[in-house]
Scaffold this motif. Sequence first.
Motif, PDB file in Angstrom:
ATOM      1  N   TRP A  87       0.840  -1.201   0.000  1.00  0.00           N
ATOM      2  CA  TRP A  87       0.000   0.000   0.000  1.00  0.00           C
ATOM      3  C   TRP A  87       0.871   1.245   0.000  1.00  0.00           C
ATOM      4  CZ3 TRP A  87      -0.840   4.272   3.030  1.00  0.00           C
ATOM      5  CH2 TRP A  87      -2.039   4.965   2.823  1.00  0.00           C
ATOM      6  N   ALA A  88       1.866   1.275   0.871  1.00  0.00           N
ATOM      7  CA  ALA A  88       2.730   2.455   0.965  1.00  0.00           C
ATOM      8  C   ALA A  88       3.521   2.682  -0.321  1.00  0.00           C
ATOM      9  CB  ALA A  88       3.682   2.315   2.159  1.00  0.00           C
ATOM     10  N   LEU A  89       4.060   1.623  -0.897  1.00  0.00           N
ATOM     11  CA  LEU A  89       4.829   1.769  -2.140  1.00  0.00           C
ATOM     12  C   LEU A  89       3.931   2.221  -3.293  1.00  0.00           C
ATOM     13  CD1 LEU A  89       7.158  -1.344  -1.838  1.00  0.00           C
ATOM     14  CD2 LEU A  89       7.815   1.068  -1.632  1.00  0.00           C
ATOM     15  N   THR A  90       2.718   1.692  -3.357  1.00  0.00           N
ATOM     16  CA  THR A  90       1.772   2.097  -4.397  1.00  0.00           C
ATOM     17  C   THR A  90       1.399   3.565  -4.246  1.00  0.00           C
ATOM     18  OG1 THR A  90       0.884  -0.132  -4.520  1.00  0.00           O
ATOM     19  CG2 THR A  90      -0.492   1.624  -5.403  1.00  0.00           C
ATOM     20  N   GLU A  91       1.135   3.998  -3.020  1.00  0.00           N
ATOM     21  CA  GLU A  91       0.783   5.398  -2.781  1.00  0.00           C
ATOM     22  C   GLU A  91       1.949   6.323  -3.116  1.00  0.00           C
ATOM     23  OE1 GLU A  91      -2.104   6.854  -2.080  1.00  0.00           O
ATOM     24  OE2 GLU A  91      -3.090   4.908  -2.152  1.00  0.00           O
ATOM     25  N   LEU A  92       3.171   5.916  -2.781  1.00  0.00           N
ATOM     26  CA  LEU A  92       4.342   6.736  -3.128  1.00  0.00           C
ATOM     27  C   LEU A  92       4.467   6.882  -4.642  1.00  0.00           C
ATOM     28  CD1 LEU A  92       6.999   5.506  -0.562  1.00  0.00           C
ATOM     29  CD2 LEU A  92       6.173   7.850  -0.832  1.00  0.00           C
ATOM     30  N   PRO A 101      -0.641  20.309  -3.335  1.00  0.00           N
ATOM     31  CA  PRO A 101       0.098  21.572  -3.367  1.00  0.00           C
ATOM     32  C   PRO A 101       0.699  21.900  -2.002  1.00  0.00           C
ATOM     33  CG  PRO A 101      -2.253  21.981  -3.278  1.00  0.00           C
ATOM     34  CD  PRO A 101      -2.071  20.499  -3.401  1.00  0.00           C
ATOM     35  N   GLY A 102       1.719  22.716  -2.030  1.00  0.00           N
ATOM     36  CA  GLY A 102       2.317  23.202  -0.791  1.00  0.00           C
ATOM     37  C   GLY A 102       3.101  22.146  -0.049  1.00  0.00           C
ATOM     38  N   ARG A 103       3.159  22.315   1.246  1.00  0.00           N
ATOM     39  CA  ARG A 103       3.954  21.434   2.095  1.00  0.00           C
ATOM     40  C   ARG A 103       3.248  20.134   2.464  1.00  0.00           C
ATOM     41  NH1 ARG A 103       8.421  24.150   4.129  1.00  0.00           N
ATOM     42  NH2 ARG A 103       8.306  26.392   3.828  1.00  0.00           N
ATOM     43  N   ALA A 104       1.983  19.994   2.131  1.00  0.00           N
ATOM     44  CA  ALA A 104       1.242  18.790   2.481  1.00  0.00           C
ATOM     45  C   ALA A 104       1.915  17.550   1.904  1.00  0.00           C
ATOM     46  CB  ALA A 104      -0.196  18.894   1.986  1.00  0.00           C
ATOM     47  N   TRP A 105       2.465  17.686   0.710  1.00  0.00           N
ATOM     48  CA  TRP A 105       3.127  16.562   0.059  1.00  0.00           C
ATOM     49  C   TRP A 105       4.283  16.043   0.904  1.00  0.00           C
ATOM     50  CZ3 TRP A 105       4.237  12.620  -2.794  1.00  0.00           C
ATOM     51  CH2 TRP A 105       5.536  12.361  -3.190  1.00  0.00           C
ATOM     52  N   HIS A 106       5.070  16.929   1.480  1.00  0.00           N
ATOM     53  CA  HIS A 106       6.253  16.516   2.230  1.00  0.00           C
ATOM     54  C   HIS A 106       5.884  15.689   3.458  1.00  0.00           C
ATOM     55  CE1 HIS A 106       8.666  19.013  -0.334  1.00  0.00           C
ATOM     56  NE2 HIS A 106       7.888  20.055  -0.059  1.00  0.00           N
ATOM     57  N   GLY A 107       4.868  16.121   4.184  1.00  0.00           N
ATOM     58  CA  GLY A 107       4.441  15.377   5.363  1.00  0.00           C
ATOM     59  C   GLY A 107       3.931  13.995   5.017  1.00  0.00           C
ATOM     60  N   LEU A 108       3.113  13.905   3.986  1.00  0.00           N
ATOM     61  CA  LEU A 108       2.583  12.608   3.572  1.00  0.00           C
ATOM     62  C   LEU A 108       3.700  11.707   3.077  1.00  0.00           C
ATOM     63  CD1 LEU A 108       0.285  10.672   3.049  1.00  0.00           C
ATOM     64  CD2 LEU A 108      -0.083  11.802   0.864  1.00  0.00           C
ATOM     65  N   TRP A 109       4.633  12.258   2.328  1.00  0.00           N
ATOM     66  CA  TRP A 109       5.757  11.481   1.822  1.00  0.00           C
ATOM     67  C   TRP A 109       6.544  10.882   2.988  1.00  0.00           C
ATOM     68  CZ3 TRP A 109      11.086  11.313   1.819  1.00  0.00           C
ATOM     69  CH2 TRP A 109      11.674  10.570   0.805  1.00  0.00           C
ATOM     70  N   LEU A 110       6.781  11.666   4.015  1.00  0.00           N
ATOM     71  CA  LEU A 110       7.517  11.164   5.182  1.00  0.00           C
ATOM     72  C   LEU A 110       6.762  10.047   5.897  1.00  0.00           C
ATOM     73  CD1 LEU A 110       8.957  14.481   6.653  1.00  0.00           C
ATOM     74  CD2 LEU A 110      10.208  12.641   5.499  1.00  0.00           C
ATOM     75  N   VAL A 111       5.440  10.207   6.039  1.00  0.00           N
ATOM     76  CA  VAL A 111       4.633   9.164   6.682  1.00  0.00           C
ATOM     77  C   VAL A 111       4.685   7.880   5.862  1.00  0.00           C
ATOM     78  CG1 VAL A 111       2.276   8.495   7.302  1.00  0.00           C
ATOM     79  CG2 VAL A 111       3.112  10.761   7.888  1.00  0.00           C
ATOM     80  N   LEU A 125      -5.206   7.492   7.157  1.00  0.00           N
ATOM     81  CA  LEU A 125      -5.993   8.674   7.514  1.00  0.00           C
ATOM     82  C   LEU A 125      -5.463   9.936   6.844  1.00  0.00           C
ATOM     83  CD1 LEU A 125      -6.693   8.049  11.295  1.00  0.00           C
ATOM     84  CD2 LEU A 125      -8.353   8.062   9.428  1.00  0.00           C
ATOM     85  N   VAL A 126      -4.148  10.117   6.860  1.00  0.00           N
ATOM     86  CA  VAL A 126      -3.560  11.311   6.229  1.00  0.00           C
ATOM     87  C   VAL A 126      -3.823  11.308   4.728  1.00  0.00           C
ATOM     88  CG1 VAL A 126      -1.369  12.431   5.655  1.00  0.00           C
ATOM     89  CG2 VAL A 126      -1.800  11.684   7.990  1.00  0.00           C
ATOM     90  N   ARG A 127      -3.576  10.165   4.092  1.00  0.00           N
ATOM     91  CA  ARG A 127      -3.728  10.080   2.632  1.00  0.00           C
ATOM     92  C   ARG A 127      -5.184  10.302   2.206  1.00  0.00           C
ATOM     93  NH1 ARG A 127      -4.343  10.861  -1.752  1.00  0.00           N
ATOM     94  NH2 ARG A 127      -3.866   9.593  -3.554  1.00  0.00           N
ATOM     95  N   ARG A 128      -6.115   9.668   2.880  1.00  0.00           N
ATOM     96  CA  ARG A 128      -7.516   9.800   2.487  1.00  0.00           C
ATOM     97  C   ARG A 128      -8.089  11.156   2.879  1.00  0.00           C
ATOM     98  NH1 ARG A 128      -6.150   7.305  -1.143  1.00  0.00           N
ATOM     99  NH2 ARG A 128      -5.511   5.179  -0.762  1.00  0.00           N
ATOM    100  N   THR A 129      -7.599  11.754   3.936  1.00  0.00           N
ATOM    101  CA  THR A 129      -8.020  13.110   4.282  1.00  0.00           C
ATOM    102  C   THR A 129      -7.595  14.085   3.197  1.00  0.00           C
ATOM    103  OG1 THR A 129      -7.890  12.612   6.635  1.00  0.00           O
ATOM    104  CG2 THR A 129      -7.856  14.931   6.025  1.00  0.00           C
ATOM    105  N   MET A 130      -6.411  13.868   2.642  1.00  0.00           N
ATOM    106  CA  MET A 130      -5.953  14.735   1.548  1.00  0.00           C
ATOM    107  C   MET A 130      -6.835  14.550   0.312  1.00  0.00           C
ATOM    108  SD  MET A 130      -1.859  14.493   1.954  1.00  0.00           S
ATOM    109  CE  MET A 130      -1.441  15.935   1.000  1.00  0.00           C
ATOM    110  N   SER A 131      -7.266  13.327   0.056  1.00  0.00           N
ATOM    111  CA  SER A 131      -8.174  13.100  -1.069  1.00  0.00           C
ATOM    112  C   SER A 131      -9.494  13.819  -0.842  1.00  0.00           C
ATOM    113  CB  SER A 131      -8.440  11.603  -1.261  1.00  0.00           C
ATOM    114  OG  SER A 131      -7.287  10.948  -1.717  1.00  0.00           O
TER     115      SER A 131
END
Length: 149
Positions: A17-22, A33-43, A62-68
């Motif tokens: 799941w994590a590799l697919t999302e990355l 957009p913005g810094r949201a990408w960096h936080g999700l990438w780290l998680v 939760l983070v990934r789907r909240t962004m969606s």
Amino acid sequence: ARDGPPTGIRTAYALQWALTELAFLQGNLFLFPGRAWHGLWLVLVALVLRPRSRPLFVGAILVRRTMSLAHAPFIWDCCLLCLLTDAPLLVGLLAPGSRGISATAWIARWQLGLFYAACGFWKRNTAFFDPRVSCAPILMLQLLHEYWP
């Protein structure tokens, strides 16, 4: 904190799941957009490094789907399908004990069956069968070109 056995279906799925999302995020940076990408990438990277961590997996979902949801309705269809199929997974992960995912797996199986049947149904239209406007002949020719001896 380690949860569960060192190997297993949940660990393998968390890693996949994590590799697919990355990979998805790398090709669709405009969705974040913005810094949201960096936080999700780290998680997500943390989840790849520690796929046995149930709290980290729940947090990543939760983070990934909240962004969606934050970008809805301007998201891909696959993002919506992931929202729907990750919901029973999330419920299963949040359930106490080790049987949570088993108890909710039937929901995901039915969802995927319904989604694939619907995709097949929606492809049955005149535009899909018209070689002048459909992508189907192009895709088929590419497969024939690549794999035909």
